[in-house]
Each structure stands twice: as C-alpha cells, then as structure tokens.
Design a protein around this motif. Structure first.
Motif, PDB file in Angstrom:
ATOM      1  N   THR A  45       6.360  -5.298   8.339  1.00 33.62           N
ATOM      2  CA  THR A  45       5.816  -6.642   8.172  1.00 33.62           C
ATOM      3  C   THR A  45       4.426  -6.749   8.776  1.00 33.62           C
ATOM      4  O   THR A  45       3.541  -7.405   8.221  1.00 33.62           O
ATOM      5  CB  THR A  45       6.756  -7.678   8.813  1.00 33.62           C
ATOM      6  N   ARG A  47       2.079  -4.678   8.860  1.00 33.55           N
ATOM      7  CA  ARG A  47       1.057  -4.096   7.992  1.00 33.55           C
ATOM      8  C   ARG A  47       0.711  -4.997   6.812  1.00 33.55           C
ATOM      9  O   ARG A  47      -0.200  -4.695   6.039  1.00 33.55           O
ATOM     10  CB  ARG A  47       1.523  -2.732   7.486  1.00 33.55           C
ATOM     11  N   LYS A  48       1.424  -6.093   6.653  1.00 36.62           N
ATOM     12  CA  LYS A  48       1.131  -7.046   5.579  1.00 36.62           C
ATOM     13  C   LYS A  48       0.276  -8.216   6.067  1.00 36.62           C
ATOM     14  O   LYS A  48      -0.088  -9.080   5.282  1.00 36.62           O
ATOM     15  CB  LYS A  48       2.444  -7.595   4.996  1.00 36.62           C
ATOM     16  N   ASN A  75      -1.774 -13.717   5.764  1.00 36.92           N
ATOM     17  CA  ASN A  75      -0.638 -13.103   5.083  1.00 36.92           C
ATOM     18  C   ASN A  75      -0.971 -13.026   3.598  1.00 36.92           C
ATOM     19  O   ASN A  75      -1.022 -14.051   2.910  1.00 36.92           O
ATOM     20  CB  ASN A  75       0.617 -13.949   5.322  1.00 36.92           C
ATOM     21  N   THR A  77       0.798 -11.696   1.211  1.00 33.11           N
ATOM     22  CA  THR A  77       1.969 -11.568   0.337  1.00 33.11           C
ATOM     23  C   THR A  77       2.375 -12.944  -0.184  1.00 33.11           C
ATOM     24  O   THR A  77       1.872 -13.975   0.272  1.00 33.11           O
ATOM     25  CB  THR A  77       3.159 -10.941   1.091  1.00 33.11           C
ATOM     26  N   LYS A 186      -2.593  -4.996   9.812  1.00 34.11           N
ATOM     27  CA  LYS A 186      -3.298  -4.427   8.668  1.00 34.11           C
ATOM     28  C   LYS A 186      -4.786  -4.329   9.013  1.00 34.11           C
ATOM     29  O   LYS A 186      -5.391  -5.265   9.526  1.00 34.11           O
ATOM     30  CB  LYS A 186      -3.103  -5.328   7.445  1.00 34.11           C
TER      31      LYS A 186
END
Length: 336
Positions: A45, A47-48, A75, A77, A186
């Motif tokens: 998570t 890395r997102k 975020n 995503t 990230k």
C-alpha cells in the motif's frame, strides 16, 4: 617450541579481532524522520502513495528542538487506502564515513498528529506493552485520487548528545532528521523544504556543524536556514545532522514539555510565514562529527598500550624464557 609458536599465533589473532571500543558516531541526539512503514503487510500500500510535498519546520533552542512536519500525500489509485503510520521512538542507522548515528526521539508527552486538520488518536504508544512498543502509531485513510495532508508536532531533547571520534568525546546539543525514511513511499518526493530558525539567542557561531555540508542556505538575518529540494529519492546521504552548543548541566526537559502548546503555536506560525526578504547564501558550518576534546588521544594511547603492550611483553618474556631453557638443555646435552 611448537607450543610456543601456537601460543604466539593465538595472541596475535586475539589482538586482531578485539572489538573497537572507540566506535565513532553521533549518539543520543534528539530527532526523528518522516512518518513511515511499521507493519510489513502494509508495504504494498505504501508504494501506491506518493509524498508530493514535504515541509519540515525546526526551531532550535538551547537544550531542545520543536518540530512541525507537514506532508502532502497523493493516492493515485481508485480506492481508499487505510494503513497504519507512525514514528519510531528510537532508531539507529549507519551514516556516511563509517559513522553510526543513534537517534533518540524523546517526545512521550508531546507528539500530536492530524490528518486533514483532524486530530488523530494515537492507538499505540511507546512502552504500551504491545508488539511494536517502540512506535507511536495511528490509522490514516487516504482517499482515492486525492491528496491527504498529514501534520505532526513534537518536541525533542537535544541536550543528551554525545559525539565520539576515536577515543575523544564531546557532549553537545544535537538534532537529526532522517530524510531517508521518506523513501518508504512511492518515489520520488516531488517537492521538499526544510526550514530552520535559531531561537534563544542562538547564532550561526553556535552551530558546530551541519551535514550534509552543502544542504542549508543561511539568510542574511543570521537566524534562518533553508534547504529545498525536488524530485528526490532520499538516502542516508540526505539525512540532516546538526551539532550545536555544549550540553546544559541540570537541564529540566520536563519544564519544557509543560510549555508544549505555546511552543507548537510558535513553530506553526514559523512554518506558515513567508521567508524574510533578503539573500540566502551558502555558509560553511563545519563537520558535526568533529570532536574538539583532545584528551581522548591520551586515553587511546593508554588503552592501546594496555591492550597490545601487555600481551606483547608476555610474548617476548615467554620467548626469552624459552630461549634460556633451550640453551641450558643444549649445554647439558653437550656436557653429558
């Protein structure tokens, strides 16, 4: 003679592997790093989520430092990501030039965490008896395709720092900020700013050293320092280490913590203010790992004399006695 040779080799090997009691480093400094990964199952998570902006404001006082960290996390995503984030109480890492720095994050009564302006409940604190009792931990939800602002305040005791080099040791104020912990997210960190204000009448002359040496620019007002970066994937080379003023005897850190609300208000105002008009310029502050106390040199010589001198004398004594015994045996053999 064979046994004598084995004994000699054993002593030489023992001296070679004798541990280094003069481990150099920057010990028990007040400091911390970017809030980061605690539970391995959350690693995917992390890395997102990208740190698009990191802004850290530090006010150095005599004996302590007050910090406000402001982190804009994006975020990218399409789902809400719920993870546990936190700060370690203690940590250590291998610094550059073979130094080992031990970080002491002493803020048992002063850490505050906010998400989008809402105060967070710290679900785990140091010495709580939980599995991860070295961390302050809280839950944070990162909305999809949105930026979440995480804000933290804390105070650290900088007065317990011990700087060692060889067998010499100085006791100063010290502060560390681990930029490298931002590599958990990230990469890269898109934009960053570390600003520092000297308080309590401190001047640039009170700073013994800063690493990295080329990081901070000094304002012409003599009390404001700035370090800005962009597109940075931080490593240990980017960690900030500051040594300043000698340690204060009988320093009452508990009294400082009683003023935390007022101190947080001051650092928040500093964080939000426009930097003073005027020029920033490079200023050499020296090496924070340098030690001024030369008495350790004599201690080191004495230590080495004890560690190596006595075994060597023993070796020579054994060889000499062996030689005398060998001569006598040889003489008796000739007489007989």
């Amino acid at each position: 003679m064979k046994n004598l040779l084995i004994f000699f080799l054993a002593l030489v090997l023992w001296m070679q592997v004798y541990p280094n009691a003069a481990q150099p480093g920057f010990w028990n400094a007040g400091g911390t790093g970017t809030f980061s990964l605690l539970y391995p199952e959350d690693s995917a998570t992390y890395r997102k989520i990208q740190m698009v902006r990191e802004k850290v404001s530090i006010q150095l006082y005599r004996g302590y430092a007050v910090v406000r960290g402001l982190y804009h996390m994006y975020n990218d995503t399409g789902e809400t990501l719920n993870i546990r984030v936190g700060y370690p109480l203690n940590a250590s890492y291998e610094g550059s030039s073979n130094y080992r720095e031990e970080i002491r994050f002493d803020s048992l009564y002063s850490l505050r965490a906010l998400t989008n302006g809402r105060m967070e409940e710290i679900i785990a604190q140091p010495f709580s008896g939980l599995e991860n009792d070295n961390w302050y931990v809280w839950n944070t939800a990162f909305a999809p395709h949105d930026t979440t602002v995480v804000e933290v305040f804390f105070i650290v005791n900088t007065n317990e720092t011990s700087i060692s080099q060889g067998y010499s040791r100085d006791h100063n104020n010290g502060f560390i900020y681990l930029l490298e912990t931002g590599a958990t997210w990230k990469q890269p960190i898109l934009q960053g700013e570390i600003r520092l204000r000297l308080m309590d009448g401190l001047t640039p002359d009170d700073i013994r050293g800063i690493a990295p040496g080329d990081a901070f620019m000094l304002h012409e007002d003599g009390k404001t320092l700035m370090y800005q970066f962009s597109d940075l994937s931080p490593t240990g080379e980017n960690n900030i280490v500051i040594a300043y003023t000698p340690a204060i005897d009988n320093f009452d850190f508990g009294k400082v913590l009683l003023q935390q609300t007022a101190l947080f208000d001051v650092v928040a105002a500093f964080s939000e203010e426009l930097l003073p008009a005027g020029n920033f310029f490079l200023h050499s502050f020296g090496d924070p790992f340098e030690v001024s106390d030369s008495s350790g040199t004599y201690v080191g010589v004495l230590f080495l004399a004890i560690i190596y001198g006595i075994p060597l004398l023993a070796i020579f004594a054994v060889i000499f006695v062996g030689y005398l015994v060998f001569r006598r045996l040889r003489r008796n053999k000739k007489i007989s």
